[in-house]
Design a protein around this motif. Structure first.
Motif, short mmCIF file in Angstrom:
data_model
loop_
_atom_site.label_atom_id
_atom_site.label_comp_id
_atom_site.label_asym_id
_atom_site.label_seq_id
_atom_site.Cartn_x
_atom_site.Cartn_y
_atom_site.Cartn_z
N LEU A 55 0.82 -1.21 0.00
CA LEU A 55 0.00 0.00 0.00
C LEU A 55 0.86 1.26 0.00
CD1 LEU A 55 -2.73 -1.07 2.58
CD2 LEU A 55 -3.03 -0.81 0.11
N GLU A 56 1.94 1.27 0.79
CA GLU A 56 2.77 2.46 0.93
C GLU A 56 4.24 2.11 0.68
OE1 GLU A 56 2.24 4.45 4.59
OE2 GLU A 56 0.10 4.81 4.31
N GLU A 57 4.99 3.14 0.30
CA GLU A 57 6.44 2.95 0.08
C GLU A 57 7.17 3.15 1.41
OE1 GLU A 57 7.89 5.48 -2.96
OE2 GLU A 57 6.71 4.55 -4.55
N HIS A 86 14.22 -7.73 -7.13
CA HIS A 86 13.14 -7.74 -6.13
C HIS A 86 12.34 -6.44 -6.16
CE1 HIS A 86 14.83 -11.38 -4.29
NE2 HIS A 86 16.02 -10.83 -4.52
N HIS A 87 12.53 -5.64 -7.20
CA HIS A 87 11.79 -4.36 -7.40
C HIS A 87 12.03 -3.40 -6.23
CE1 HIS A 87 9.80 -6.38 -10.71
NE2 HIS A 87 9.43 -7.36 -9.89
N VAL A 88 13.31 -3.22 -5.88
CA VAL A 88 13.72 -2.28 -4.83
C VAL A 88 14.74 -1.32 -5.43
CG1 VAL A 88 14.82 -2.02 -2.57
CG2 VAL A 88 13.31 -3.95 -2.99
N ASN A 89 14.54 -0.02 -5.22
CA ASN A 89 15.46 1.00 -5.73
C ASN A 89 16.56 1.27 -4.71
OD1 ASN A 89 14.15 1.37 -8.15
ND2 ASN A 89 12.84 3.03 -7.37
N ALA A 90 17.78 1.53 -5.22
CA ALA A 90 18.93 1.84 -4.35
C ALA A 90 19.64 3.07 -4.89
CB ALA A 90 19.88 0.66 -4.29
N MET A 99 23.73 5.65 1.90
CA MET A 99 23.07 4.73 0.98
C MET A 99 21.61 4.62 1.38
SD MET A 99 25.88 1.67 0.70
CE MET A 99 26.24 1.61 2.45
N THR A 100 20.72 4.60 0.38
CA THR A 100 19.27 4.55 0.64
C THR A 100 18.64 3.47 -0.20
OG1 THR A 100 19.35 6.95 0.97
CG2 THR A 100 17.17 5.96 0.78
N VAL A 101 17.71 2.71 0.39
CA VAL A 101 16.92 1.71 -0.34
C VAL A 101 15.44 2.00 -0.08
CG1 VAL A 101 18.61 -0.14 -0.41
CG2 VAL A 101 17.20 0.11 1.62
N CYS A 102 14.59 1.84 -1.11
CA CYS A 102 13.16 2.10 -0.97
C CYS A 102 12.38 1.18 -1.88
CB CYS A 102 12.84 3.57 -1.26
SG CYS A 102 13.23 4.07 -2.94
N THR A 103 11.16 0.86 -1.46
CA THR A 103 10.29 -0.02 -2.24
C THR A 103 9.64 0.77 -3.38
OG1 THR A 103 8.47 0.46 -0.74
CG2 THR A 103 9.79 -1.49 -0.27
N ILE A 112 11.32 -7.83 2.02
CA ILE A 112 12.54 -7.61 1.23
C ILE A 112 13.20 -6.28 1.58
CG2 ILE A 112 11.45 -6.48 -0.75
CD1 ILE A 112 14.24 -9.16 -0.86
N ILE A 113 12.44 -5.29 2.03
CA ILE A 113 13.02 -4.00 2.39
C ILE A 113 13.91 -4.14 3.63
CG2 ILE A 113 11.03 -3.27 3.77
CD1 ILE A 113 13.22 -1.03 1.53
#
Length: 362
Positions: A55-57, A86-90, A99-103, A112-113
């Motif tokens: 639903l949310e990032e 896994h459809h995760v942005n870095a 370093m940042t990771v987000c769905t 996975i996040i």
């Protein structure tokens, strides 16, 4: 119609059967219920399990030290490729050092996040990319243990951290083989990556040893690696060693007082003027010695250095005398002779050859 007594018996027998059914699982061992059967694996989480997505990032970020910047630049395309599956942005921010990771909207796995967060934490703690990517697998977990606050004294902390690594990394390698985990000691932290059952395996070895009736009462030190203690603090020895004298029951002799010394030398019976005169004479004698020493040091600069003795050339021996007369004759002949001129023998031969030629012509 059945009698009420038969109905009660049937009901009672049904209750007893139900009770027996309940008590059966209680009789089973808890270890059997908790253990996972061999070869069983939990099915992977797929898109069919969560087709609508999240639903949310959500996002996580972590800082990294300056010395990791060059390595992260090189391996960041590989990190992005692994997380994009896994459809995760870095994102890598070199200015802030983070370093940042987000769905994304396509992300279907809600856990996975958390694994992506652990991935960037491990990369920040000097874990190589090849080992850190394993955290994205379902059967692998990680833990970053802070060991810097366990000991206050820095020297003691360094020694204990070195004990964990061992000589040439042997202790760390033994821990990795026992637990089937990758262990990385860096600065004030210890990073461990491996399966959940890794720590359980090391405890099983102890259980197997405890089961054996012969080994239960014996020492298990022979099964462990033994190393020589190199960091043993030696007691500092004093520079000046006092030698103990031999014990004697008699007390030491009483030291002489100043009056006793004066009586022995005869100064006690002298008058005040005579004592002053002696003191002045002693002072003058010391001054004269000091002046003479200084004068000697000054005169050293005027002392000429020792010259080397002159060595006379040795006379030529009579055996090797040179014949001067023969040399003079050779020099005279060389002066008279022109450059390129023929010798007397060559001239005579040439004259004979010319005469023979003339005779033949005639």
């Amino acid at each position: 119609m059945a009698s009420p007594s038969l109905e009660r018996r049937e009901k009672g027998s049904g209750k007893s059967e139900f009770r027996n059914q309940k008590t059966k699982p209680e009789n089973q061992d808890e270890s059997e219920l908790l253990t996972v059967p061999d070869g069983w694996k939990e099915p992977a989480f797929s898109k069919e399990d969560n087709p609508r997505g999240l639903l949310e990032e959500s996002s996580f970020s972590t800082l990294f030290p300056k010395y990791r910047e060059a390595y992260l630049k090189e391996c960041w395309p590989l990190v992005q490729k692994a997380l994009n599956e896994h459809h995760v942005n870095a994102t890598l921010d070199l200015i802030e050092g983070s370093m940042t990771v987000c769905t994304t909207k396509k992300t279907f796995d809600p856990y996975i996040i958390i694994r992506a967060r652990d991935l960037i934490k491990l990369l920040a703690r000097s874990v190589s990319f090849e080992q850190a990517v394993r955290i994205l697998q379902d059967d692998v977990a990680c833990d970053i243990i802070k060991i810097g606050s366990l000991v206050r004294n820095k020297e003691r902390f360094v020694k204990r951290r070195q004990r964990l690594i061992g000589p040439k990394g042997s202790t760390l390698k033994a821990l990795e083989l026992l637990t089937n985990c990758y262990i990385m000691v860096q600065g004030n932290t210890v990073s461990a990556i491996g399966p959940f059952s890794g720590l359980k395996e090391s405890l099983m070895i102890k259980r197997e040893l405890a089961k054996d009736s012969e080994l239960r009462s014996q020492s298990w030190e022979r099964f462990l690696p033994q190393f020589k203690h190199k960091n043993v603090n030696k007691r500092k020895e004093p520079k000046k060693k006092t030698v103990k004298k031999e014990y004697t029951p008699f007390p030491p002799p009483q030291p002489e007082s100043q009056i006793d010394k004066e009586l022995a030398s005869g100064e006690y019976f002298l008058k005040a003027n005579q004592k002053k005169r002696q003191k002045m004479e002693a002072i003058k004698a010391k001054q004269a010695e000091a002046i003479s020493k200084k004068q000697e040091e000054r005169n050293k600069a005027f002392i000429p250095p020792k010259e080397k003795p002159i060595v006379k050339p040795k006379e030529a021996s009579t055996e090797t005398k040179i014949d001067v007369a023969s040399i003079k004759e050779k020099v005279k002949k060389a002066k008279n002779k022109k450059l390129g001129a023929l010798t007397a023998e060559e001239i005579a031969l040439k004259m004979e050859a010319d005469e023979k030629k003339k005779k033949k012509k005639k």
